[in-house]
Design a protein around this motif. Sequence first.
Motif, mmCIF file in Angstrom:
data_model
loop_
_atom_site.group_PDB
_atom_site.id
_atom_site.type_symbol
_atom_site.label_atom_id
_atom_site.label_comp_id
_atom_site.label_asym_id
_atom_site.label_seq_id
_atom_site.Cartn_x
_atom_site.Cartn_y
_atom_site.Cartn_z
ATOM 1 N N ASN A 78 26.592 36.129 47.201
ATOM 2 C CA ASN A 78 26.882 36.788 45.600
ATOM 3 C C ASN A 78 25.524 35.681 44.753
ATOM 4 O O ASN A 78 26.061 34.620 43.195
ATOM 5 C CB ASN A 78 27.986 37.249 44.475
ATOM 6 N N PHE A 83 26.440 35.535 37.321
ATOM 7 C CA PHE A 83 27.845 35.807 38.930
ATOM 8 C C PHE A 83 28.574 37.518 38.301
ATOM 9 O O PHE A 83 28.981 37.443 37.847
ATOM 10 C CB PHE A 83 29.021 34.708 38.049
ATOM 11 N N ILE A 85 31.343 39.691 41.105
ATOM 12 C CA ILE A 85 31.720 39.671 42.555
ATOM 13 C C ILE A 85 32.242 41.111 43.050
ATOM 14 O O ILE A 85 32.700 42.335 42.335
ATOM 15 C CB ILE A 85 33.613 39.639 42.659
ATOM 16 N N LEU A 92 36.645 35.157 49.055
ATOM 17 C CA LEU A 92 35.392 34.664 48.438
ATOM 18 C C LEU A 92 36.090 33.402 48.637
ATOM 19 O O LEU A 92 36.973 32.873 48.508
ATOM 20 C CB LEU A 92 36.326 35.095 46.761
ATOM 21 N N VAL A 94 34.942 29.089 46.974
ATOM 22 C CA VAL A 94 34.029 28.811 45.910
ATOM 23 C C VAL A 94 34.369 28.028 46.464
ATOM 24 O O VAL A 94 35.234 26.464 46.482
ATOM 25 C CB VAL A 94 34.855 29.242 44.710
ATOM 26 N N ASN A 97 30.652 22.860 42.849
ATOM 27 C CA ASN A 97 29.444 23.456 42.958
ATOM 28 C C ASN A 97 27.869 22.809 41.939
ATOM 29 O O ASN A 97 28.680 21.617 41.210
ATOM 30 C CB ASN A 97 30.208 25.021 41.610
ATOM 31 N N TYR A 101 31.111 27.118 36.213
ATOM 32 C CA TYR A 101 32.091 27.773 35.740
ATOM 33 C C TYR A 101 32.914 28.515 34.600
ATOM 34 O O TYR A 101 32.236 26.822 33.912
ATOM 35 C CB TYR A 101 33.551 28.249 36.305
ATOM 36 N N ASP A 254 30.500 32.295 47.277
ATOM 37 C CA ASP A 254 29.403 32.362 46.185
ATOM 38 C C ASP A 254 28.637 31.039 45.636
ATOM 39 O O ASP A 254 28.526 29.599 45.398
ATOM 40 C CB ASP A 254 30.883 31.456 44.578
#
Length: 413
Positions: A78, A83, A85, A92, A94, A97, A101, A254
């Motif tokens: 994605n 962002f 889904i 998913l 994750v 990062n 978020y 993600d």
Amino acid sequence: MSEQLLSMRGRFSAILQQGRVWTTPLAIAALFALMILVALATTPPPEPVPYDLDATHADGLLALRLWLEALGYDVRRNDGLRFTIPGEAQLLFVYPNQLAYTAEEAERLRRWVEAGGTLALIGPGPDDRALVEAFGVALNPELRYERRMAQLLPLLPEGRPVYESDWFSPIQTLDLSEAPQATPVLALLAASEETASIDDLKVVVAVQALGEGVVWHFAPGVDFTNRNLREFAQGELAPALLRTTPEGSVVVFDSYHLFGFSRVGERIATLQDWLYRTPTGWATLFGLVITGVFWALSGRRLGPPLASAEEMRRREAAEYVRAMANLYRRAQRRDALSQHHAHRLKVALARRFGVRADLPDEEFLEALASASPPLSEAQLGAVREMLRKFSGRLNERELVELAGDVDALLESI
């Protein structure tokens, strides 16, 4: 001979002028090429980016992606501008990062899990406070050096009781104090320990039921990277993760938060990718912007700047008189200018009062006197005096002043 010299001088001046025209663009092009060469020479080789789906290095995820595809799953990223889904997603992943978020994104992720999705959450990182608040699981700040990971509950019947971890890589553990509904699955044990009490557990894998869905929490050392799948048999943990994911369903990674807006680490497949995500591409864009600004400021982009019709100032009659006076003075024709301005005066008054402009002066004045509404005595006297002066001989100064008086009179009427 002198004519030949003048012709050669003209050609030489034209060549110099043409050279000046082309010198600036050539200099800009040379500077632009130099910038690209410097950028290429100084660009360091790219460092391995962890959790890249296409990477074959130790911290990449190519093996996990190929394994999922071999099992029949539809693996996607994605990586759009926002962002999202996918509605058909069942699982998913994750990973820690680069882009944290937001509270709204974390709440959207939690609602997706409660609706029946399965989330594999590695971490979350220290900056992802929104994910910590959404699911209640965080990472303990201290590092642990135990090498063995023991299975606490029979949630992984396909797996072995004890797994080895990387001897040289310290690992963080999960803090489940804010998530009492989370069940520990794997925990670190020292070499001398066979079991540990619940209070002393150093959890690295936990499972949490939320609504109709499931969240699997993994410490960063249990993350299914190429090295962990190859050397530490972490692939044996995946069947439990896939129990709630039907065969052939969509598995999403993600990439939007993983790589952030810079999209570092993704495969460069287009010219746009090269421009946006490499130092050489940035230098190219910078050079193009500077060149465009220079050409725009110098008037080369759309030609020389032109004044609009609103910005152009109309010439006054006095300016026209000065220009024409120089021409007629050389030709000894001042009477033509006098006749022109006398005719201009009569035409302007004839249009305003509805009389004929081709009448003789006396008849024209009588027609003006009987017009409705008539001119005032002062204005009629001024017209009579101007026509009298235009019929005589005037020098240049008198002609310029009289033309200005005509403009003033016409504006006052």
